[in-house]
Design a protein around this motif. Structure first.
Motif, PDB file in Angstrom:
ATOM      1  N   GLU A 100       0.829  -1.212   0.000  1.00 57.85           N
ATOM      2  CA  GLU A 100       0.000   0.000   0.000  1.00 57.85           C
ATOM      3  C   GLU A 100       0.860   1.257   0.000  1.00 57.85           C
ATOM      4  O   GLU A 100       0.579   2.215  -0.724  1.00 57.85           O
ATOM      5  CB  GLU A 100      -0.945  -0.013   1.201  1.00 57.85           C
ATOM      6  N   ALA A 101       1.916   1.267   0.809  1.00 59.65           N
ATOM      7  CA  ALA A 101       2.811   2.432   0.862  1.00 59.65           C
ATOM      8  C   ALA A 101       3.534   2.624  -0.467  1.00 59.65           C
ATOM      9  O   ALA A 101       3.700   3.760  -0.933  1.00 59.65           O
ATOM     10  CB  ALA A 101       3.807   2.288   2.006  1.00 59.65           C
ATOM     11  N   LEU A 102       3.959   1.533  -1.088  1.00 63.33           N
ATOM     12  CA  LEU A 102       4.617   1.634  -2.397  1.00 63.33           C
ATOM     13  C   LEU A 102       3.668   2.224  -3.426  1.00 63.33           C
ATOM     14  O   LEU A 102       4.037   3.118  -4.189  1.00 63.33           O
ATOM     15  CB  LEU A 102       5.111   0.258  -2.853  1.00 63.33           C
ATOM     16  N   ARG A 103       2.444   1.732  -3.470  1.00 65.11           N
ATOM     17  CA  ARG A 103       1.462   2.209  -4.445  1.00 65.11           C
ATOM     18  C   ARG A 103       1.090   3.671  -4.198  1.00 65.11           C
ATOM     19  O   ARG A 103       0.790   4.407  -5.133  1.00 65.11           O
ATOM     20  CB  ARG A 103       0.224   1.319  -4.415  1.00 65.11           C
ATOM     21  N   ALA A 104       1.115   4.096  -2.926  1.00 62.55           N
ATOM     22  CA  ALA A 104       0.768   5.475  -2.567  1.00 62.55           C
ATOM     23  C   ALA A 104       1.962   6.419  -2.642  1.00 62.55           C
ATOM     24  O   ALA A 104       1.816   7.616  -2.398  1.00 62.55           O
ATOM     25  CB  ALA A 104       0.172   5.506  -1.166  1.00 62.55           C
ATOM     26  N   ARG A 105       3.126   5.861  -2.954  1.00 65.82           N
ATOM     27  CA  ARG A 105       4.368   6.635  -3.004  1.00 65.82           C
ATOM     28  C   ARG A 105       4.685   7.264  -1.650  1.00 65.82           C
ATOM     29  O   ARG A 105       5.216   8.359  -1.557  1.00 65.82           O
ATOM     30  CB  ARG A 105       4.319   7.679  -4.117  1.00 65.82           C
ATOM     31  N   GLY A 106       4.344   6.522  -0.599  1.00 66.76           N
ATOM     32  CA  GLY A 106       4.570   6.993   0.760  1.00 66.76           C
ATOM     33  C   GLY A 106       5.789   6.346   1.384  1.00 66.76           C
ATOM     34  O   GLY A 106       6.505   5.564   0.754  1.00 66.76           O
ATOM     35  N   GLU A 107       6.006   6.647   2.653  1.00 71.83           N
ATOM     36  CA  GLU A 107       7.128   6.071   3.394  1.00 71.83           C
ATOM     37  C   GLU A 107       6.786   4.627   3.752  1.00 71.83           C
ATOM     38  O   GLU A 107       5.672   4.331   4.190  1.00 71.83           O
ATOM     39  CB  GLU A 107       7.408   6.881   4.658  1.00 71.83           C
ATOM     40  N   LEU A 108       7.752   3.755   3.573  1.00 75.70           N
ATOM     41  CA  LEU A 108       7.527   2.345   3.836  1.00 75.70           C
ATOM     42  C   LEU A 108       7.702   2.046   5.324  1.00 75.70           C
ATOM     43  O   LEU A 108       8.600   2.596   5.967  1.00 75.70           O
ATOM     44  CB  LEU A 108       8.489   1.487   3.013  1.00 75.70           C
ATOM     45  N   PRO A 109       6.880   1.154   5.875  1.00 74.81           N
ATOM     46  CA  PRO A 109       6.940   0.844   7.304  1.00 74.81           C
ATOM     47  C   PRO A 109       8.056  -0.135   7.678  1.00 74.81           C
ATOM     48  O   PRO A 109       8.060  -0.660   8.782  1.00 74.81           O
ATOM     49  CB  PRO A 109       5.557   0.224   7.565  1.00 74.81           C
ATOM     50  N   ASN A 110       8.995  -0.337   6.790  1.00 76.91           N
ATOM     51  CA  ASN A 110      10.125  -1.237   7.011  1.00 76.91           C
ATOM     52  C   ASN A 110      11.383  -0.449   6.645  1.00 76.91           C
ATOM     53  O   ASN A 110      11.504   0.030   5.505  1.00 76.91           O
ATOM     54  CB  ASN A 110       9.953  -2.475   6.118  1.00 76.91           C
ATOM     55  N   ALA A 111      12.293  -0.282   7.587  1.00 79.34           N
ATOM     56  CA  ALA A 111      13.458   0.588   7.382  1.00 79.34           C
ATOM     57  C   ALA A 111      14.336   0.146   6.208  1.00 79.34           C
ATOM     58  O   ALA A 111      14.817   0.985   5.438  1.00 79.34           O
ATOM     59  CB  ALA A 111      14.289   0.666   8.664  1.00 79.34           C
ATOM     60  N   ARG A 112      14.555  -1.148   6.069  1.00 75.90           N
ATOM     61  CA  ARG A 112      15.402  -1.633   4.965  1.00 75.90           C
ATOM     62  C   ARG A 112      14.729  -1.354   3.612  1.00 75.90           C
ATOM     63  O   ARG A 112      15.374  -0.878   2.685  1.00 75.90           O
ATOM     64  CB  ARG A 112      15.701  -3.115   5.136  1.00 75.90           C
ATOM     65  N   TYR A 113      13.442  -1.661   3.512  1.00 74.76           N
ATOM     66  CA  TYR A 113      12.725  -1.375   2.264  1.00 74.76           C
ATOM     67  C   TYR A 113      12.675   0.129   1.988  1.00 74.76           C
ATOM     68  O   TYR A 113      12.771   0.553   0.843  1.00 74.76           O
ATOM     69  CB  TYR A 113      11.308  -1.941   2.302  1.00 74.76           C
ATOM     70  N   GLU A 114      12.528   0.919   3.022  1.00 74.82           N
ATOM     71  CA  GLU A 114      12.488   2.375   2.829  1.00 74.82           C
ATOM     72  C   GLU A 114      13.833   2.879   2.307  1.00 74.82           C
ATOM     73  O   GLU A 114      13.882   3.738   1.426  1.00 74.82           O
ATOM     74  CB  GLU A 114      12.106   3.095   4.124  1.00 74.82           C
ATOM     75  N   ALA A 115      14.935   2.346   2.826  1.00 75.84           N
ATOM     76  CA  ALA A 115      16.257   2.742   2.327  1.00 75.84           C
ATOM     77  C   ALA A 115      16.422   2.348   0.865  1.00 75.84           C
ATOM     78  O   ALA A 115      16.962   3.116   0.057  1.00 75.84           O
ATOM     79  CB  ALA A 115      17.355   2.105   3.178  1.00 75.84           C
ATOM     80  N   LEU A 116      15.951   1.175   0.521  1.00 75.40           N
ATOM     81  CA  LEU A 116      15.996   0.712  -0.869  1.00 75.40           C
ATOM     82  C   LEU A 116      15.125   1.591  -1.759  1.00 75.40           C
ATOM     83  O   LEU A 116      15.541   1.992  -2.854  1.00 75.40           O
ATOM     84  CB  LEU A 116      15.541  -0.747  -0.946  1.00 75.40           C
ATOM     85  N   ALA A 117      13.940   1.922  -1.277  1.00 78.16           N
ATOM     86  CA  ALA A 117      13.037   2.784  -2.048  1.00 78.16           C
ATOM     87  C   ALA A 117      13.641   4.172  -2.246  1.00 78.16           C
ATOM     88  O   ALA A 117      13.602   4.726  -3.350  1.00 78.16           O
ATOM     89  CB  ALA A 117      11.684   2.879  -1.341  1.00 78.16           C
ATOM     90  N   ALA A 118      14.206   4.730  -1.185  1.00 83.03           N
ATOM     91  CA  ALA A 118      14.812   6.064  -1.277  1.00 83.03           C
ATOM     92  C   ALA A 118      15.976   6.057  -2.267  1.00 83.03           C
ATOM     93  O   ALA A 118      16.117   6.986  -3.077  1.00 83.03           O
ATOM     94  CB  ALA A 118      15.277   6.529   0.104  1.00 83.03           C
ATOM     95  N   PHE A 119      16.796   5.022  -2.212  1.00 81.40           N
ATOM     96  CA  PHE A 119      17.926   4.932  -3.136  1.00 81.40           C
ATOM     97  C   PHE A 119      17.421   4.784  -4.576  1.00 81.40           C
ATOM     98  O   PHE A 119      17.945   5.424  -5.490  1.00 81.40           O
ATOM     99  CB  PHE A 119      18.852   3.775  -2.755  1.00 81.40           C
ATOM    100  N   THR A 120      16.393   3.977  -4.770  1.00 81.65           N
ATOM    101  CA  THR A 120      15.830   3.795  -6.115  1.00 81.65           C
ATOM    102  C   THR A 120      15.267   5.110  -6.640  1.00 81.65           C
ATOM    103  O   THR A 120      15.501   5.468  -7.803  1.00 81.65           O
ATOM    104  CB  THR A 120      14.740   2.708  -6.094  1.00 81.65           C
ATOM    105  N   ARG A 121      14.533   5.827  -5.799  1.00 82.79           N
ATOM    106  CA  ARG A 121      14.009   7.144  -6.215  1.00 82.79           C
ATOM    107  C   ARG A 121      15.154   8.080  -6.605  1.00 82.79           C
ATOM    108  O   ARG A 121      15.064   8.813  -7.594  1.00 82.79           O
ATOM    109  CB  ARG A 121      13.194   7.773  -5.088  1.00 82.79           C
ATOM    110  N   ALA A 122      16.239   8.054  -5.825  1.00 76.00           N
ATOM    111  CA  ALA A 122      17.391   8.916  -6.113  1.00 76.00           C
ATOM    112  C   ALA A 122      18.053   8.522  -7.423  1.00 76.00           C
ATOM    113  O   ALA A 122      18.443   9.398  -8.214  1.00 76.00           O
ATOM    114  CB  ALA A 122      18.393   8.859  -4.958  1.00 76.00           C
ATOM    115  N   VAL A 123      18.187   7.223  -7.674  1.00 80.73           N
ATOM    116  CA  VAL A 123      18.771   6.760  -8.936  1.00 80.73           C
ATOM    117  C   VAL A 123      17.956   7.296 -10.109  1.00 80.73           C
ATOM    118  O   VAL A 123      18.501   7.802 -11.092  1.00 80.73           O
ATOM    119  CB  VAL A 123      18.851   5.210  -8.977  1.00 80.73           C
ATOM    120  N   ILE A 124      16.637   7.202 -10.014  1.00 79.29           N
ATOM    121  CA  ILE A 124      15.770   7.668 -11.104  1.00 79.29           C
ATOM    122  C   ILE A 124      15.853   9.184 -11.240  1.00 79.29           C
ATOM    123  O   ILE A 124      16.039   9.696 -12.345  1.00 79.29           O
ATOM    124  CB  ILE A 124      14.318   7.202 -10.875  1.00 79.29           C
TER     125      ILE A 124
END
Length: 186
Positions: A100-124
């Motif tokens: 749900e957080a991924l689909r909403a483009r929100g903060e993920l409730p899991n720190a490791r996934y959030e770090a991965l998401a933030a890095f992916t957003r930065a790469v893009i």
């Protein structure tokens, strides 16, 4: 309605047919993304080949799906969000709140996934030119140097799919309808 022909096993160029048949055998249907890519057999082969290579990455399926959903939502690809939601839920077994957080483009409730998401957003956002701080945060979350390149691999795969679907206006298969996603209007 698709602006590009949705190829079938019967109408696709000969070089594309084995890939479509394999998809049909594996899923029971041909995803419209593949039906679109079949118009350019080299594009379809690239997608299938890079998908297989991406599947060999050291990042797990759940992590690879985080990357795919971040890219799809960032690029506004409704087809890919639906398709990767199905994979994230049914194969990767990501928790519902993470999806749900991924689909909403929100903060993920899991720190490791959030770090991965933030890095992916930065790469893009930076086309790979992430800051030292962004890279350090990724590594501090427990990711390794090579995994940063695997994020870029995942983004490259997503870019092919996301851009092809956006260009083609690929309609969602009925099999994916329950995972439908619409980009929030600003």
């Amino acid at each position: 309605m698709s602006r590009v022909t949705l190829q079938t096993l019967e109408s696709a160029p000969q070089e594309a047919r084995p890939f479509l048949q394999n998809a049909l055998n594996n899923s029971g249907f041909i995803p419209n993304l593949l039906a679109v890519l079949a118009n350019a057999p080299a594009a379809l082969e690239t997608y299938v080949t890079v998908s297989a290579i991406n599947g060999k990455a050291s990042l797990g399926l759940a992590e690879r799906e985080v990357i795919q959903l971040i890219a799809a939502t960032t690029h506004g690809c409704s087809f890919c969000v639906a398709g990767h939601t199905a994979v994230a839920q049914n194969k990767a077994k990501l928790p519902a709140e993470v999806i749900e957080a991924l689909r909403a483009r929100g903060e993920l409730p899991n720190a490791r996934y959030e770090a991965l998401a933030a890095f992916t957003r930065a790469v893009i956002a930076t086309r790979g030119n992430v800051s030292d701080a962004e890279y350090q945060a990724f590594k501090e979350a427990g990711f390794e140097e090579g995994q940063a390149l695997e994020v870029i691999l995942g983004v490259s795969l997503a870019t092919l799919c996301n851009f092809a679907n956006s260009f083609a206006h690929t309609p969602l298969n009925p099999e994916l309808a329950r995972y439908r996603w619409e980009q929030a209007q600003a």
